[in-house]
Design an enzyme around this catalytic site. Structure first.
Site, short mmCIF file in Angstrom:
data_model
loop_
_atom_site.label_atom_id
_atom_site.label_comp_id
_atom_site.label_asym_id
_atom_site.label_seq_id
_atom_site.Cartn_x
_atom_site.Cartn_y
_atom_site.Cartn_z
N ASP A 24 -10.79 -3.73 -0.72
CA ASP A 24 -9.54 -2.72 -0.45
C ASP A 24 -8.44 -3.24 0.63
OD1 ASP A 24 -8.15 -0.51 -1.15
OD2 ASP A 24 -9.30 1.12 -0.17
N HIS A 73 -13.64 8.07 -8.94
CA HIS A 73 -13.46 7.99 -7.37
C HIS A 73 -12.81 9.05 -6.90
CE1 HIS A 73 -13.35 6.11 -3.49
NE2 HIS A 73 -12.14 5.84 -3.50
N ASP A 81 -17.78 4.13 0.26
CA ASP A 81 -16.51 3.89 0.87
C ASP A 81 -16.73 3.52 2.34
OD1 ASP A 81 -13.75 3.67 1.15
OD2 ASP A 81 -13.49 5.22 -0.14
N ARG A 86 -7.89 -4.46 -4.53
CA ARG A 86 -6.85 -3.58 -4.92
C ARG A 86 -5.47 -4.46 -5.04
NH1 ARG A 86 -5.28 1.42 -1.10
NH2 ARG A 86 -4.51 -0.18 0.08
N ASP A 134 0.86 -1.31 0.00
CA ASP A 134 0.06 0.06 -0.16
C ASP A 134 0.86 1.16 -0.07
OD1 ASP A 134 -1.93 2.06 0.27
OD2 ASP A 134 -2.45 1.06 2.44
N ASP A 159 -4.50 4.08 -5.40
CA ASP A 159 -4.71 5.54 -5.20
C ASP A 159 -3.66 6.48 -5.95
OD1 ASP A 159 -6.26 4.46 -3.33
OD2 ASP A 159 -5.19 4.61 -1.80
#
Lengths: 546, 924
Positions: free
Chosen positions: B521, B655, B408, B581, B262, B597
């Site tokens: 996610d 998004h 979300d 993700r 991440d 992201d």
């Protein structure tokens, strides 16, 4: 009352363009087609006029009659898509949708609603008219007051200037007399100080001269640890000599003239230290240093590693670097309202702390700036008289000046008030100075028209400014439907907070809702009779086609 | 990005050691006496001449022109990790016979189809020969390096090799004593070199990064191997990296890293790891295309070099090296922290063969439900039910189609997944039903970290049942994520996967309906306070495996569990939809992925193209990037260009971050809103084409968003193009990815091809670049001559609402006046198509005759109301005198038509025949 035949999806008003016995010409002239091609589910005209009743044209619209309610146009793309859009269900003539005609109920409800609106407008309009009258009166009063003040201002300024002259005149002899007095006192003071210094030098000599032989010797100096220059625990002969002008001993004259000025400071400091220690012992240990007033942070221990940029969406903490790392994380994802609350609380704590320190400072005795406790003697009678005269002149001037300033400030307040746009009929004036609150699950929101908008957590804490009055922001022709408050407290990594207030007609002044559609951009719904300026239309004017 | 949160190769001890393996080390030889031959495989032992350690190697032929190479220790101290069959590989691959060509004391050769595989004994090397040319060579650089598992007490530092090679096994006893003696003597005064060696020593059994110490109970365990590709200059693949389509030489950078992470505000043009990993590399030249799949789910790094082939190496094998000219070569060096060497060589020889071969191993993208490839609107966060209603209404009000609205993390009760915030979403079922009433769906986010709250049912059950990943001491692993202190479910355990699937059933997931789908996610997994923001490598999973052994698969197991949960809730009737993700090879079987992201900047719009093409090349076709960029506020022009580009990308979702301003299309200035509306509507009009592409890709594994070279493999000018792409084979798209430009240079491939602008039908010749003027309204898109695209020109509020609508066939003729295309139709949501309930039509236009033929005549009772509304034919030089329709159920009839000679455009009006029927339209 004959029904006019017309193709599906055509309003009566357009029916005459669709005549079955002749070719159809597109409204925009883009094509002429046989009448069979009207509504044949294929788009021939660029303006969609040949397919009023199908979904064939991308830009067309379908007319539903909606008997019992209001007729309506829907986009062609909603014809036969399986969803009932018209209350009469005519848009779904060839789909799986089972539409029922509910226009009658809808019409009834709509008429009731229209009636309710009409009544509301009617009642509201009375208040609106009253507000407009009150507003105009108040503004007129303020304007008159402003005129009056402007006139008074000149007179007040003249008087202020005059008294300022008087004051200056009176202050000249006063200053001279005071300075003379002060000069005399300073000379006297210098003499006193010199005496005191001699006395201390005497005392020191007596103490240092342990054997009272009239000289201070190296050995005697060695008894006093303050002369231990290299702080090795002993005062060496060299060290002692260093102070005794390189002699084995000094007599009183030499001590007074040469040695004392050199050792004065170090000697006195040591003396004070000793005294202080004694005092401390006497007091005992009852007094503790003051604790800081901030409550200790009782949150859970930090995770293994404080995360600096932990995640795609985390950011550095908005407010308090002292927060635990996990709080930081939390922070970014939880309602940031919570953060604001924390922030406010912290601010409070800081303020309180500062205040306490101020208080402490006041209580403590003034530092001993002067060695002598002697005060300057009183002024002589002549000087006193001059001061009295000058005081009077100053007082007179100050009062005149204050009066002038008051007028000035009232003028400026009135000017900025009269600068505000209170609506076309000044109808919003009565809302000035009023505030309206509403409380949701977490916050109390406050709207003070023409002043400010704020938010306060229900759990306490101070108010957060959401914005100061800025301007009317409604669309053209409806300017007074939106209030804009701007330049509120700044958001971390974001804009200054701001509020958009939608103003609508309502029976009473009421803040209905407050939301935050964008971070730090708030939206209020506010109703007020002031917004009921529209003249209500006569009841039941809806004309059905059938 | 804060780079200091992530390891460089130098900070990862196995990467440092493997990368330091000297070229030409060549310590392994084949022990020919150990050769064991079976019809489809060769097995043999490899001997390390330095250490006398032995490896077991197996080379097998796989059905579909593939070769598998496995190398493991002969008798490892403990079992090395291999992913269970069915997890990465769909099933045990079918074997294919290898034909023995030659077996001597120095080599053994076998043939598989047109490929000869030569195993050279000393030094150990495997060469792949095609058309008398060497095309691949394993261990040509001699970098094969397996760190043998060992007892910690037996360890000592090999002084001769400070790079940290494993020490000779046979001399252990003597060395140990000697070492102990030495150590005592030398302790007080150490040279720098010795200190460095000690550091190395420490990293073998324990490794510290920042404040985290990895206990490494099994010590060093990495595996490494080199593979060279003589004759190749272009290699692709190895997602996920925010980098160019073509893989670059890593000579002056770190190797490409595959370790699901991440990464906050990721950087572009970097070999740093990102959210997902697919260790697949594709080598391509004008002559052929090859693939290589390194099946290892531990942390992996890959070095790439572009060199000149060493001709002497192959001189005994083939003739081609006699040529004078230099032959280019790509060298690759792969190393993973644990597991075994298990490589599948995909022998092509054409791009589509490679895709099909890889699909045989790891599966294809399951045909998604129609809404999945329509338009999605997301935001962190839509605040409450009212907000949801108003955003959905906004789409209707502004006449922009919308299929899915996303929620979300804020929709939950304190980040407890499977729950709702009772104040913001008190009536979620009503809310979903209202959205669904217009043919739309909703998605909620569900992440794998579970809040450690005894009153939270998921945590309670997971704790009671022991479903969490464990610490090395056996206690439940704990870390920080959105909810605060959290546990991570151990999805490696089939029981936990079933537990999770149960949680998705409407009776357990209170407030959900079958119209609610899922977004997974943070499944790298993201652990805010963990090393590199992920899980500790010595955490323990099901079966006692360490997290280090399985890290890159963790996210896929979650994706799969959610997918299976959705299957179960509809009794296997409805196709699931899950967005993830994190991903690994095989993730395509479970749904969509996105590039995480990203940021609302032009460079991120630009990089989405190579990133998504790369994902498509390795089978992950249903992929997209956040429209507008997740972080920051894109200006109107950028947002508009992003919509225009993403309308031609497989997964199309807008998004945005919590801190950004709202950016629903109607908040844009009027001209931008118009352009965005047009872009979305164009996507919807092309959904019949997209859906057909996905149907075909389910059986072939073909990419959908393709680099040009996939369809023009011999055209070298296309190999590096990454600013445009194909959608299927019929459309070429060149997005505008710069602010304020008046035009773009578009390369149209194929010297014998013609291309038509989809807006004007203007004709362009292929094999060269064209300058195309642009305005805000549109981006350049071309339809290739020779293709037929089915479209629906009536734009409804949601894709499914157009199910009965008529079709328009857009035909663009090639130079010989021909074209073909196909159309696939089913119920758009169930698995009934697998029982034959679908329509598949093939359209062929040649000799002035358009023929529609059913490829699935039975249709198993599936019918459609859709009919043929119009046929547009571009590239028609002469006006027909009449046009006739014939079909089984209709009388032969003349059709109305218009002809525009300046555009060479023929429009046939309303054939009206049901699209399922076979028919012929002929021009006179």
């Amino acid at each position: 009352t004959g029904r006019i035949e017309r193709p599906r999806g055509v309003a009566i008003s357009k029916a005459s363009f669709y005549l079955p016995d002749r070719p159809f010409v597109c409204f925009d002239g883009s094509a002429t087609i046989s009448f069979e091609k009207v509504n044949d589910d294929y788009c021939d005209c660029t303006d969609a006029s040949d397919e009023p009743g199908t979904s064939a044209c991308p830009n067309g619209s379908f007319h539903c009659t909606n008997a019992g309610h209001k007729p309506q146009y829907i986009p062609s793309s909603r014809v036969n898509d399986g969803i009932c859009d018209c209350c009469d269900g005519t848009d779904e003539y060839d789909s799986d949708a089972q539409c029922t005609n509910y226009c009658k109920e809808l019409g009834k409800k709509a008429r009731e609603e229209a009636e309710r609106q009409r009544q509301l407008l009617e009642e509201g309009r009375k208040v609106y008219l009253d507000y407009a009258v009150r507003g105009k009166e108040s503004v007129k009063e303020k304007q008159e007051r402003l005129e009056q003040l402007r006139a008074e201002k000149d007179e007040a300024e003249r008087r202020k200037n005059e008294l300022e002259g008087v004051k200056k005149e009176a202050e000249v002899p006063e200053t001279e007399a005071k300075e003379q007095h002060k000069k005399a006192w300073e000379e006297e003071k210098a003499r006193l100080q010199s005496n005191q210094e001699n006395e201390r030098s005497d005392n020191a000599f007596k103490i240092l001269d342990t054997n009272n032989d009239g000289v201070v010797s190296v050995e005697e100096m060695q008894e006093h640890s303050e002369f231990d220059i290299d702080t090795d625990g002993t005062v060496s002969v060299e060290e002692a000599k260093e102070y005794l002008e390189d002699s084995e001993q000094v007599d009183y004259e030499t001590f007074h003239g040469k040695v004392w000025p050199n050792i004065k400071e170090i000697y006195t400091k040591e003396k004070e230290k000793q005294e202080a220690q004694e005092e401390e012992l006497a007091k005992g240990d009852t007094e503790q240093p003051p604790e800081p007033t901030v409550a200790p942070d009782t949150t859970t221990p930090p995770p293994e590693e404080p995360v600096t940029t932990p995640t795609p969406t985390a950011q550095p903490p908005e407010v308090d670097p002292l927060l635990e790392p996990e709080e930081d994380l939390h922070h970014n994802y939880d309602d940031d309202e919570e953060d604001r609350y924390n922030e406010d609380e912290d601010d409070d704590d800081d303020d309180e702390e500062e205040k306490e320190e101020d208080k402490k400072a006041e209580v403590e005795p003034p530092s001993s700036a002067s060695d002598t406790d002697d005060k300057m003697p009183e002024y002589d009678e002549n000087t006193k008289g001059l001061i009295e005269l000058a005081d009077k002149a100053r007082e007179d001037f100050n009062e005149a000046d204050r009066k002038f300033r008051d007028i000035e400030s009232e003028i400026s307040k009135l000017e900025s008030l009269l600068d505000i746009d209170f609506g076309g009929e000044t109808e919003f004036y009565p809302l000035y100075g009023e505030c309206f609150e509403m409380t949701d699950r977490e916050y109390t929101y406050k709207l003070c028209p023409f002043d400010k908008a704020t938010q306060r957590s229900k759990n306490g804490g101070s108010e957060t400014s959401l914005g100061k009055w800025s301007h009317w922001d409604g669309p053209d022709g409806n300017k007074y439907s939106v209030m804009k408050f701007e330049k509120g407290q700044n958001c971390w990594n974001g804009p200054d907070r701001s509020v958009k207030v939608n103003v609508n007609c309502g029976k009473e002044n009421q803040l209905l809702t407050a939301t935050e559609p964008n971070k730090c951009e708030y939206e209020f719904q506010f109703v007020t009779p002031t917004a009921c300026s529209q003249v209500p239309s006569p009841a039941d004017e809806s004309h059905d086609e059938l | 990005v804060d780079r200091s949160n992530f390891k460089t190769c130098d900070q990862s001890s196995f990467c440092r050691r493997q990368r330091a393996t000297p070229e030409g080390r060549n310590v392994y030889v084949v022990v020919m006496s150990s050769l064991h031959v079976e019809p489809s495989s060769l097995s043999m032992q490899l001997l390390n001449l330095d250490t006398k350690e032995r490896l077991q190697m197996e080379l097998s032929g796989l059905r579909g022109n593939m070769v598998r190479l496995k190398i493991n220790e002969v008798n490892p101290l403990s079992k090395r990790y291999e992913p269970p069959i069915g997890d990465v590989l769909v099933k045990e691959p079918e074997k294919d016979n290898l034909h023995m060509m030659l077996s001597s004391s120095s080599s053994v050769s076998v043939a598989l189809g047109d490929t000869t595989v030569v195993v050279n004994a000393n030094p150990f090397r495997i060469d792949f020969i095609m058309d008398k040319e060497p095309v691949m060579s394993v261990n040509a650089k001699g970098l094969l390096n397996i760190e043998h598992l060992r007892e910690k007490s037996h360890f000592r530092v090999n002084k001769e090799e400070p790079a940290g090679e494993e020490e000779p096994a046979g001399e252990e006893g003597a060395d140990k004593e000697e070492e102990n003696g030495e150590k005592e003597q030398k302790e007080p005064e150490k040279t720098e070199e010795e200190k460095a060696t000690d550091d190395q020593d420490r990293d073998l059994w324990e490794e510290t990064f920042k404040t985290h110490t990895d206990s490494k109970p099994k010590g060093p365990s990495s595996v490494g191997l080199d593979v060279s590709f003589p004759g190749f200059e272009h290699v692709y693949g190895l997602p996920e990296h925010a980098d160019s389509l073509l893989l670059k030489s890593t000579k002056s950078t770190d190797p490409y890293r595959l370790y699901n992470l991440d990464v906050f505000e990721y950087e572009l043009n970097s070999p740093m790891a990102l959210y997902g990993s697919v260790p697949v590399l594709i080598a391509h030249s004008e002559k052929r295309t090859l693939g290589m799949f390194w099946m290892n789910v531990a942390e992996t790094w890959i070095d790439i070099r572009s060199v000149i082939a060493d001709k002497t190496m192959f001189s005994k094998l083939v003739d081609f090296v006699k040529g004078d000219s230099d032959i280019p070569q790509i060298d690759t060096h792969w190393f993973s922290e644990s597991g075994i060497i298990d490589v599948m060589f995909l022998l092509g020889p054409k791009p589509n063969n490679v895709f099909q071969q890889y699909a045989k191993l790891t599966g294809t993208t399951a045909l998604p439900p129609l809404f999945a490839i329509a338009y999605h609107q997301s935001r962190w966060n839509y605040n409450d039910e009212e907000d949801v209603a108003s955003v959905v209404a906004g789409y209707d009000e502004h006449d922009i189609p919308l299929d899915v609205l996303w929620l979300d993390i804020e929709h939950t009760d304190g980040k407890r997944y499977f729950t709702w915030d009772a104040h913001k979403f008190p009536n979620s079922v009503d809310m979903i039903n209202k959205v669904a009433a217009k043919g739309r769906k909703m998605v909620t986010i569900i992440d794998p970290h579970i809040k450690k709250d005894d009153n939270y049912f998921v945590h309670k059950e997971a704790t009671e049942k022991g479903h969490y990943v464990k610490n090395k001491d056996g206690s439940d692993y704990e870390g920080w994520c959105w909810p605060g202190s959290s546990g991570w479910l151990d999805f490696l355990n089939p029981e936990v996967r079933q537990f999770w699937a149960n949680k998705l059933q409407p009776d357990e997931y209170v407030g959900s309906t079958l119209d609610l789908y899922t977004w997974n996610d943070m499944n790298e997994p993201s652990v805010f306070n963990g090393p590199e923001i992920t899980m500790h490598k010595d955490a323990v999973h099901f079966g006692g495996w360490e997290h280090r052994d399985v890290h890159n698969m963790y996210g896929t197991y979650l994706h799969r569990s959610t997918f299976e949960g959705q299957l179960q809730r509809s009794d296997n009737q409805k196709r699931p939809f899950v967005l993830s993700r994190a991903f690994f090879a095989g993730s395509q079987r479970y749904g969509a992925v996105w590039t995480g992201d990203n940021t609302g900047e032009w460079t991120h719009l630009k990089i989405a193209l190579p990133m998504l093409m790369t994902l498509n090349l390795v089978g992950i076709t249903l992929s997209g990037a956040d429209v507008g960029g997740f972080f920051k506020n894109p200006e109107p022009e950028l947002l508009t260009r992003w919509y225009q580009a993403a309308a031609y990308q497989p997964f199309f979702r807008a998004h945005a971050h919590l801190d950004t301003r709202r950016r629903e299309p109607w908040l844009l200035p009027a001209e931008h809103l118009r352009a965005v509306r047009e872009a979305v509507r164009t996507r919807y009009s092309l959904l019949p084409y997209w859906y057909t592409l996905f149907y075909n890709a389910e059986s072939t594994g073909s990419p959908i968003m393709k680099p040009l070279w996939v369809d023009f493999p011999a055209e070298k000018d296309t190999f590096a193009i990454e600013d445009e792409h194909l959608v299927g084979s019929a459309l070429l798209v060149h997005p505008v990815t710069d602010a304020g430009v008046a035009g773009v240079n578009v390369y149209l491939p194929g010297t014998d091809q013609v291309w038509y602008s989809v807006d004007t039908y203007e004709k362009f010749t292929g094999g060269r670049q064209h300058y195309i003027a642009v305005n805000l309204e549109k981006i350049p898109v071309f339809q290739r001559g020779g293709f037929i695209i089915p479209r629906k020109m009536r734009i409804r509020r949601a894709a499914i609402l157009a199910k009965n609508d008529p079709y328009t066939l857009v035909v663009t003729l090639d130079r010989k006046g021909r074209a073909r295309g196909d159309l696939y139709i089913d119920d758009y949501q169930t698995f009934d198509y697998r029982q034959g309930a679908y329509i598949h039509k093939e359209f062929i236009l040649e000799d002035s005759q358009l023929t529609s033929k059913s490829l699935n005549p039975s249709q198993s009772g599936f019918v459609t109301k859709s009919w043929l509304e119009r046929v547009i034919v571009a590239g028609v030089t002469t006006k027909p005198t009449s046009i006739k329709l014939t079909g089984n159920s209709v009388q032969p009839q003349q059709l109305d038509f218009t002809f525009d000679p300046s555009k060479q455009l023929l429009t046939i009006r309303k054939p009206g025949i049901n699209i399922a029927e076979d028919f012929v339209i002929s021009f006179q």
